[in-house]
Design an enzyme around this catalytic site. Sequence first.
Site, PDB file in Angstrom:
ATOM      1  CE  LYS A  11      -3.589  -2.836   1.932  1.00 18.38           C
ATOM      2  NZ  LYS A  11      -4.762  -3.006   2.780  1.00 18.38           N
ATOM      3  CG  HIS A  94      -7.071  -3.128  -2.776  1.00 21.07           C
ATOM      4  ND1 HIS A  94      -7.541  -2.420  -1.688  1.00 21.07           N
ATOM      5  CD2 HIS A  94      -6.341  -4.150  -2.275  1.00 21.07           C
ATOM      6  CE1 HIS A  94      -7.097  -2.995  -0.592  1.00 21.07           C
ATOM      7  NE2 HIS A  94      -6.368  -4.054  -0.916  1.00 21.07           N
ATOM      8  CD  GLU A 166      -7.442  -8.163  -0.583  1.00 21.03           C
ATOM      9  OE1 GLU A 166      -6.484  -8.430   0.140  1.00 21.03           O
ATOM     10  OE2 GLU A 166      -7.584  -7.061  -1.126  1.00 21.03           O
TER      11      GLU A 166
HETATM   12  P1  13P Z   1      -4.366  -6.603   5.453  1.00 23.82           P
HETATM   13  O1  13P Z   1      -3.566  -7.845   5.279  1.00 23.82           O
HETATM   14  O2  13P Z   1      -3.622  -5.465   6.094  1.00 23.82           O
HETATM   15  O3  13P Z   1      -5.689  -6.874   6.083  1.00 23.82           O
HETATM   16  O4  13P Z   1      -4.678  -6.047   3.980  1.00 23.82           O
HETATM   17  C1  13P Z   1      -5.179  -6.916   3.040  1.00 23.82           C
HETATM   18  C2  13P Z   1      -5.143  -6.231   1.740  1.00 23.82           C
HETATM   19  O5  13P Z   1      -5.830  -5.258   1.503  1.00 23.82           O
HETATM   20  C3  13P Z   1      -4.210  -6.747   0.727  1.00 23.82           C
HETATM   21  O6  13P Z   1      -4.474  -6.196  -0.517  1.00 23.82           O
END
Ligand code: 13P
Length: 261
Positions: A11, A94, A166
């Site tokens: 990120k 995302h 996700e």
């Molecule tokens: P986390 O592993 O911090 O929950 O984030 C997941 C994510 O958004 C991966 O793209």
Amino acid sequence: MGKKLIIANWKMNLTVNEASLYVHKLDKLAGKLKHTEVVLAPTMLALQPLNMQVQHHHFNLAAQNFYWRDRGAYTGEVSAAQLRGVVQYGLVGHSERRHIFAERSKDIRSKVQAAVRNNIVPVLCIGETAQERADKETSDVIRDQLVGGLANITSVEVGQIVIAYEPVWSIGTGKFASPRDVERAVKYIRRQIEHLFGKVAAENVRVLYGGSVNLDNAMSYLQTAGVNGLLIGESSLDVYAFAGIIKKCEDMSSLPVKRGK
Ligand code: 13P
């Protein structure tokens, strides 16, 4: 059985120097990988230097985002055409892009198509919010996001992409989905792909789980039927935790496959 795919999504974290140091350490910690494909999605700024630094038999790179037009007057954007040859994968849709930056279905399917057109494997991220889950709309959301995201590509191309399940409520919250829920969602995803694009596409498409994955729970997802790997945020920022997850994946995959009667 193919290699497991483990993607680190950093990120908006780590500077270019920090990213480079991380790769240096990970290279040493991870050792030679036989059963795991590791992909790093750093800040856009670090992609070019890391492309020179990483040994591609060891790690591949992903863009966290890109624009779908190949070139033109789009101030501040980077295109998949410009990323061609620098990254092997590109995240698309995302939840942070959908919710913070208001990306719509039509942007997402154009990006999926742009990635494919430029030889970049799209990683289409899908998943329901907490409210949608409470309203028992998980399946509808998954179906809509698949239909919306994949509308511009062929069934052969669908078989070559990656889908990351996700659930929005599990991202960065420490609330991870149970392996049973993940198994159910992944089965549903493949059923929808089969319905829309045929059996071969459904068998070939790789499906990952993402959302609060850490060193303690990673194995349970890697062992879940139908799951081809992980998309990891927070835990991937700690090189030791991330290397630990990779090691568990390697150890698990090198065990002989138990055959049922
Ligand atoms: P986390 O592993 O911090 O929950 O984030 C997941 C994510 O958004 C991966 O793209």
